[in-house]
Motif scaffolding. Structure first.
Motif, PDB file in Angstrom:
ATOM      1  N   ARG A  55      -3.278  -9.897   1.606  1.00 19.82           N
ATOM      2  CA  ARG A  55      -3.163  -9.498   0.204  1.00 19.82           C
ATOM      3  C   ARG A  55      -3.088  -7.973   0.072  1.00 19.82           C
ATOM      4  O   ARG A  55      -2.293  -7.444  -0.707  1.00 19.82           O
ATOM      5  CB  ARG A  55      -4.343 -10.055  -0.585  1.00 19.82           C
ATOM      6  N   LEU A  56      -3.913  -7.258   0.826  1.00 24.10           N
ATOM      7  CA  LEU A  56      -3.885  -5.793   0.774  1.00 24.10           C
ATOM      8  C   LEU A  56      -2.565  -5.252   1.331  1.00 24.10           C
ATOM      9  O   LEU A  56      -2.013  -4.278   0.798  1.00 24.10           O
ATOM     10  CB  LEU A  56      -5.067  -5.226   1.561  1.00 24.10           C
ATOM     11  N   GLN A  57      -2.055  -5.866   2.395  1.00 26.34           N
ATOM     12  CA  GLN A  57      -0.783  -5.403   2.946  1.00 26.34           C
ATOM     13  C   GLN A  57       0.362  -5.664   1.974  1.00 26.34           C
ATOM     14  O   GLN A  57       1.266  -4.820   1.821  1.00 26.34           O
ATOM     15  CB  GLN A  57      -0.519  -6.107   4.278  1.00 26.34           C
ATOM     16  N   THR A  58       0.326  -6.801   1.294  1.00 22.98           N
ATOM     17  CA  THR A  58       1.356  -7.088   0.291  1.00 22.98           C
ATOM     18  C   THR A  58       1.290  -6.079  -0.855  1.00 22.98           C
ATOM     19  O   THR A  58       2.328  -5.609  -1.348  1.00 22.98           O
ATOM     20  CB  THR A  58       1.171  -8.516  -0.247  1.00 22.98           C
ATOM     21  N   LEU A  59       0.090  -5.741  -1.274  1.00 22.85           N
ATOM     22  CA  LEU A  59      -0.066  -4.762  -2.337  1.00 22.85           C
ATOM     23  C   LEU A  59       0.435  -3.386  -1.894  1.00 22.85           C
ATOM     24  O   LEU A  59       1.073  -2.661  -2.669  1.00 22.85           O
ATOM     25  CB  LEU A  59      -1.537  -4.689  -2.752  1.00 22.85           C
ATOM     26  N   TYR A  60       0.167  -3.028  -0.657  1.00 22.85           N
ATOM     27  CA  TYR A  60       0.646  -1.744  -0.124  1.00 22.85           C
ATOM     28  C   TYR A  60       2.172  -1.712  -0.095  1.00 22.85           C
ATOM     29  O   TYR A  60       2.796  -0.714  -0.507  1.00 22.85           O
ATOM     30  CB  TYR A  60       0.066  -1.537   1.271  1.00 22.85           C
ATOM     31  N   ASP A  61       2.797  -2.782   0.396  1.00 22.19           N
ATOM     32  CA  ASP A  61       4.258  -2.821   0.461  1.00 22.19           C
ATOM     33  C   ASP A  61       4.886  -2.771  -0.927  1.00 22.19           C
ATOM     34  O   ASP A  61       5.956  -2.173  -1.108  1.00 22.19           O
ATOM     35  CB  ASP A  61       4.716  -4.082   1.193  1.00 22.19           C
ATOM     36  N   LEU A  95       3.147   8.827   2.708  1.00 21.13           N
ATOM     37  CA  LEU A  95       1.909   8.056   2.773  1.00 21.13           C
ATOM     38  C   LEU A  95       2.184   6.572   2.613  1.00 21.13           C
ATOM     39  O   LEU A  95       1.512   5.733   3.220  1.00 21.13           O
ATOM     40  CB  LEU A  95       0.949   8.544   1.688  1.00 21.13           C
ATOM     41  N   TYR A  96       3.179   6.250   1.801  1.00 21.55           N
ATOM     42  CA  TYR A  96       3.602   4.865   1.603  1.00 21.55           C
ATOM     43  C   TYR A  96       5.013   4.723   2.170  1.00 21.55           C
ATOM     44  O   TYR A  96       5.958   5.375   1.700  1.00 21.55           O
ATOM     45  CB  TYR A  96       3.594   4.502   0.112  1.00 21.55           C
ATOM     46  N   ARG A  97       5.167   3.888   3.159  1.00 21.44           N
ATOM     47  CA  ARG A  97       6.465   3.647   3.779  1.00 21.44           C
ATOM     48  C   ARG A  97       6.527   2.195   4.240  1.00 21.44           C
ATOM     49  O   ARG A  97       5.510   1.559   4.491  1.00 21.44           O
ATOM     50  CB  ARG A  97       6.687   4.587   4.960  1.00 21.44           C
ATOM     51  N   TYR A  98       7.744   1.717   4.338  1.00 28.81           N
ATOM     52  CA  TYR A  98       7.949   0.344   4.788  1.00 28.81           C
ATOM     53  C   TYR A  98       7.538   0.225   6.254  1.00 28.81           C
ATOM     54  O   TYR A  98       7.928   1.029   7.095  1.00 28.81           O
ATOM     55  CB  TYR A  98       9.410  -0.057   4.617  1.00 28.81           C
ATOM     56  N   GLY A  99       6.735  -0.792   6.527  1.00 30.20           N
ATOM     57  CA  GLY A  99       6.220  -0.972   7.870  1.00 30.20           C
ATOM     58  C   GLY A  99       4.896  -0.271   8.106  1.00 30.20           C
ATOM     59  O   GLY A  99       4.318  -0.406   9.189  1.00 30.20           O
ATOM     60  N   TRP A 101      -1.875  -0.628   5.374  1.00 28.30           N
ATOM     61  CA  TRP A 101      -2.617  -0.380   4.148  1.00 28.30           C
ATOM     62  C   TRP A 101      -3.857   0.475   4.379  1.00 28.30           C
ATOM     63  O   TRP A 101      -4.360   1.122   3.461  1.00 28.30           O
ATOM     64  CB  TRP A 101      -3.017  -1.706   3.507  1.00 28.30           C
ATOM     65  N   THR A 102      -4.377   0.490   5.601  1.00 23.67           N
ATOM     66  CA  THR A 102      -5.574   1.271   5.890  1.00 23.67           C
ATOM     67  C   THR A 102      -5.361   2.771   5.730  1.00 23.67           C
ATOM     68  O   THR A 102      -6.325   3.509   5.553  1.00 23.67           O
ATOM     69  CB  THR A 102      -6.045   0.974   7.313  1.00 23.67           C
ATOM     70  N   SER A 103      -4.127   3.229   5.765  1.00 23.25           N
ATOM     71  CA  SER A 103      -3.865   4.664   5.621  1.00 23.25           C
ATOM     72  C   SER A 103      -3.926   5.129   4.169  1.00 23.25           C
ATOM     73  O   SER A 103      -4.053   6.333   3.926  1.00 23.25           O
ATOM     74  CB  SER A 103      -2.488   5.002   6.200  1.00 23.25           C
ATOM     75  N   ALA A 104      -3.842   4.210   3.199  1.00 22.04           N
ATOM     76  CA  ALA A 104      -3.795   4.595   1.785  1.00 22.04           C
ATOM     77  C   ALA A 104      -4.955   4.036   0.982  1.00 22.04           C
ATOM     78  O   ALA A 104      -5.349   4.636  -0.018  1.00 22.04           O
ATOM     79  CB  ALA A 104      -2.475   4.140   1.160  1.00 22.04           C
ATOM     80  N   PHE A 105      -5.519   2.910   1.386  1.00 21.24           N
ATOM     81  CA  PHE A 105      -6.602   2.281   0.631  1.00 21.24           C
ATOM     82  C   PHE A 105      -7.936   2.702   1.221  1.00 21.24           C
ATOM     83  O   PHE A 105      -8.229   2.429   2.392  1.00 21.24           O
ATOM     84  CB  PHE A 105      -6.468   0.756   0.673  1.00 21.24           C
TER      85      PHE A 105
END
Length: 533
Positions: free
Chosen positions: A112-118, A133-137, A140-144
């Motif tokens: 769920r967190l990875q989907t939210l990040y994407d 900071l947000y890129r495809y691939g 989520w741990t880098s931003a959340f």
């Protein structure tokens, strides 16, 4: 809480296993210290949040009580030792709970967190950024930075970082991100979005529903203060003792201040049918009757204010066009008379007369219906007669409260929209409509299903608050419960004139007939007669 040992790989020589054994042993030895240090940080954070939630008028007594407790500890035998042991125990328990809460999410939570990040990548990235900071691939741990899941595996708290070039000062950019987070985190709940523009952080929190158990009761307020409803704890620096579902507690009120020194002396309330607008007006009238006089216009003609007939302080309750026009003309002349009397008193250095110092409230429910009738008969719109009380009512201690349905708001006219600066929107409404009425978007996401009396309020240029109006039903309605009926009737002054009076049973009885009251004229030049109940 024992720490599981690190996995051992078979086939390694003894010398290679020695560092792993040392790491396992040191982790087990230092684990209590880590838990206690984590608990101390958690206790300090709780103390800070509690201090910020404490109203300013209570901080002095709280600080004095804490200092007195610290002064008594050394006087008790083994007091410092017992206090230290108690602190370490509380820290260990808090640290243990923090460790459990900070545990890594399960597989479903990670997905769920990875989907939210994407999903946030198109909103928080630009092609010119070489290291986004947000890129495809990405992970989520880098931003959340922080997250929490509630029952059913649904996200209840999230703290994320976003790049500095994101236009967080643009309401439309914020709106797009908030709508995405609302859709991906789960619909049907109300979210609070706290934007930290200085630190480039966004805190998303699921808000609990406001309590609907607070009904009509006597609130601890001063003259000139009216409780519109109650909001989230911590949003206002004041609490009131109330009875919530039979239990006494402190609630955070939305207090509207009126009078000559008020910056928003008039109120405009809008809502859908059944949203609780009439309940709000009844709650206001019950509070006003303690210190002032009230005139009520029931434009819908539903009889929701019939219980006010014949009560001391209620000058008139009108539901037809002719009576409303006469009453509003009298209110305009009464406002002028009060201004002249107040000016003369100040010129001679005398106190204001009692009939000028006593507040006068003009409450109109659905005046647009009477406006349509006036247009059909070729008569004057009742809303036009509100110009004098709206423009000069603040100096004359006259307050105007106007309530109507959302689809009839355009018929209220320019004076109401420009001079009624205290605003309330009740019931489900589009985000754009709430923003247009309040002048500022709410920091929460509106939901479709709202209980009666639930909405938003804004006083002048202040912040937007969530609002829950106290339950104030019509005591003469057969659907009203006995407890709530007696609570409303207990707040009313004793009836002195003809009209319905309080009954012992669930149904009201009629008062004995009395001679009709003669129309009286208000003091002042050119005052029009007003029918008294």
């Amino acid at each position: 809480m024992p720490r599981p040992p690190l996995p051992r790989l078979p086939g390694l020589p003894r010398r290679a296993r020695l560092p792993r054994a040392l790491a396992d042993g040191s982790a087990d030895v230092l684990l209590p210290l880590l838990i206690i240090s984590r608990g101390l940080r958690e206790l300090a954070a709780r103390a800070r949040r509690g201090w910020l939630r404490t109203p300013k008028d209570r901080r002095g007594p709280v600080l004095f009580l804490a200092a007195a407790c610290l002064a008594v500890v050394p006087l008790i035998p083994y007091g410092p030792l017992l206090a230290l042991l108690g602190l370490m125990g509380a820290a260990a328990w808090a640290g243990r709970g923090a460790a459990v809460a900070a545990a890594a999410p399960d597989t479903a939570g990670t997905e769920r967190l990875q989907t939210l990040y994407d999903a946030l990548v198109p909103y928080f990235s630009v092609p010119q950024d070489s290291d986004p900071l947000y890129r495809y691939g990405g992970m989520w741990t880098s931003a959340f930075e922080d997250h929490a899941f509630g029952e059913g595996g649904r996200l209840v708290r999230l703290r994320l970082r976003y790049p500095a070039y994101f236009t967080d000062g643009d309401p439309e950019s914020r709106r797009r991100v908030e709508q995405l987070l609302y859709a991906k985190s789960g619909r049907g709940r109300e979210y609070l979005f706290d934007w930290d523009e200085e630190g480039n952080r966004l805190q998303v929190t699921v808000l609990p529903p406001l309590s609907t158990g607070i009904s009509a009761q006597r609130f601890v307020t001063a003259q000139g203060e009216t409780v519109l409803g109650f909001t989230d704890p911590g949003d206002v620096a004041r609490t009131l003792p109330v009875v919530d579902d039979g239990a006494r507690c402190d609630a955070s009120p939305v207090v509207w201040r009126t009078g000559p020194r008020s910056s928003e002396p008039h109120l405009l309330a809008l809502g859908q049918p059944g949203s609780g607008v009439t309940t709000l007006l009844r709650s206001i009238v019950l509070q006003v009757l303690q210190h002032g006089d009230v005139t009520v216009v029931d434009g819908g003609g539903t009889g929701d204010y019939a219980f006010l007939t014949g009560r001391p302080g209620v000058l008139a309750v009108e539901c037809d066009l002719a009576g409303t026009l006469a009453m509003l003309e009298w209110a305009a002349h009464e406002t002028e008379r009060r201004l002249i009397a107040a000016n003369r008193s100040r010129q001679h250095g005398r106190a204001l007369p009692d009939d000028v110092d006593r507040p006068l409230w003009i409450v109109l429910d659905r005046p647009s219906v009477l406006g349509q009738l006036a247009a059909a008969d070729g008569r004057r719109d009742p809303v036009e007669l509100l110009q004098v009380p709206l423009r000069y009512g603040r100096a004359a201690n006259v307050t105007v409260v106007v309530a109507d349905h959302c689809d009839s708001a355009e018929a209220l006219g320019e004076p109401v929209w420009s001079l009624a600066r205290a605003r309330v929107v009740l019931g489900p409404a589009p985000h754009e409509y709430v923003t247009a009425v309040l002048g500022e978007p709410p920091h929460t996401t509106p939901v479709r299903d709202m209980p009666p009396g639930r909405g938003y309020a804004r006083l002048g240029a202040g912040p937007v608050h969530r609002l829950q109006v106290p339950a104030t039903p019509d005591p003469y309605d057969s659907a009203t419960g006995e407890e709530q009926r007696r609570a409303v009737l207990g707040l009313l002054p004793v009836a002195t004139g003809p009209g319905p009076v309080e009954a012992e049973g669930p149904a009201p009885v009629e008062a004995p007939p009395s001679p009709a009251a003669e129309p009286r004229r208000a003091e002042g030049d050119g005052a029009l007669p007003v029918r008294t109940p």
